[in-house]
Design a protein around this motif. Sequence first.
Motif, mmCIF file in Angstrom:
data_model
loop_
_atom_site.group_PDB
_atom_site.id
_atom_site.type_symbol
_atom_site.label_atom_id
_atom_site.label_comp_id
_atom_site.label_asym_id
_atom_site.label_seq_id
_atom_site.Cartn_x
_atom_site.Cartn_y
_atom_site.Cartn_z
ATOM 1 N N UNK A 97 0.603 -6.399 32.000
ATOM 2 C CA UNK A 97 2.020 -6.086 31.929
ATOM 3 C C UNK A 97 2.330 -4.763 31.258
ATOM 4 N N UNK A 98 1.359 -3.874 31.183
ATOM 5 C CA UNK A 98 1.537 -2.586 30.510
ATOM 6 C C UNK A 98 2.289 -1.596 31.389
ATOM 7 N N UNK A 99 3.195 -0.843 30.802
ATOM 8 C CA UNK A 99 3.937 0.176 31.533
ATOM 9 C C UNK A 99 3.189 1.495 31.525
ATOM 10 N N UNK A 100 2.705 1.932 32.697
ATOM 11 C CA UNK A 100 1.894 3.141 32.783
ATOM 12 C C UNK A 100 2.403 4.138 33.820
ATOM 13 N N UNK A 101 3.609 3.947 34.306
ATOM 14 C CA UNK A 101 4.093 4.852 35.341
ATOM 15 C C UNK A 101 4.194 6.279 34.809
ATOM 16 N N UNK A 102 3.792 7.226 35.651
ATOM 17 C CA UNK A 102 3.822 8.665 35.350
ATOM 18 C C UNK A 102 2.897 9.054 34.204
ATOM 19 N N UNK A 103 1.981 8.170 33.822
ATOM 20 C CA UNK A 103 1.005 8.517 32.780
ATOM 21 C C UNK A 103 -0.096 9.390 33.375
ATOM 22 N N UNK A 104 -0.721 10.209 32.541
ATOM 23 C CA UNK A 104 -1.861 11.017 32.962
ATOM 24 C C UNK A 104 -3.134 10.256 32.636
ATOM 25 N N UNK A 105 -3.782 9.723 33.679
ATOM 26 C CA UNK A 105 -5.012 8.953 33.506
ATOM 27 C C UNK A 105 -6.198 9.678 34.147
#
Length: 316
Positions: A97-105
């Motif tokens: 359920x982690x929010x990772x949208x638009x993150x740099x991975x």
Amino acid sequence: MKTGFTPETNVDKFLRLYAEGKRDFQKINLRKAYLAEADLKGANLEEANLQGAYLFGINLPEVNLRGANLRNADLSEAFLEGANLEEANLQGAYLIGTGLSMANLQGVNLRQARLLEVRDLSMTNLRGANLQNADLDRVNLEKTDLQGVNLMQANLKVARLFDADLSCAKLQDTLLQSAFYNEKTRFPKGFDPVKAGMYLIAPKVKLSQAYLVEALLFEVDMSEVDLSEAQLTEAKLEKANLQGANLKGASLNGADLEDTNLTNADLTGADLGFTYLRNTIIVDAKFQNSYYNRFTKFPSDFDPVSAGMVWVDVDK
């Protein structure tokens, strides 16, 4: 990830320093720290050691975690939208359920990570990341840069891959059954999405008996699509265009069809128990012998009895 951490820092001391205005915590050692629901907006945690840390519900929007060690950390329900996780180690991490949208991975290690219910990775940079064995079931990867990503043995069942760039990605033994793509999705040379069990989402395609349980199909154009006897239980179909679609015998139990266009659609014999149909456009749609119950939500001016629908008592 680089070595050279400072001695382990007391959590209370760390939080006090943050409260006093300090933001630069590069290479800080917070191994196995308990930081559940902490608000660390603006912190610089580049190359920090957070291995095994309990970070449930932590607020880290746009935070710098470049090269951080988050191996086996619990980031469930954490807010990491826009965060820089380039080359971070998230192997075995819990990302439920982690929010990772638009993150740099980019270059991140997510091998064996648990990404259950991480619904949105859209517009995320994952170029060169290691996602071997990662669980990406039903994840939104729309417009995501997946060039050169290691997805070997990863689970991408029912994932949303519209406009995603998978060129040069490693897809050996990747589970892609029922994942969906569009004409702008890019695949490695020689890769056949149909043989992989994927579904093309576009007008007039044939998806009879397709398995799309909990699928993220909001705002898609599926006009005149054949979805007869398809499994669409709890699918997200808000604002989708299903004009003229064939939904005969389809299972839409628990599906969200708010603001969906069902003009001239055929839902004869469909299961609409628990389905959300408020604000849905249903002009000239066919509902004969389709099922509904007291949890089905219709537009205020719609009469299911006059439409020939069948009531099912869920309390029996």
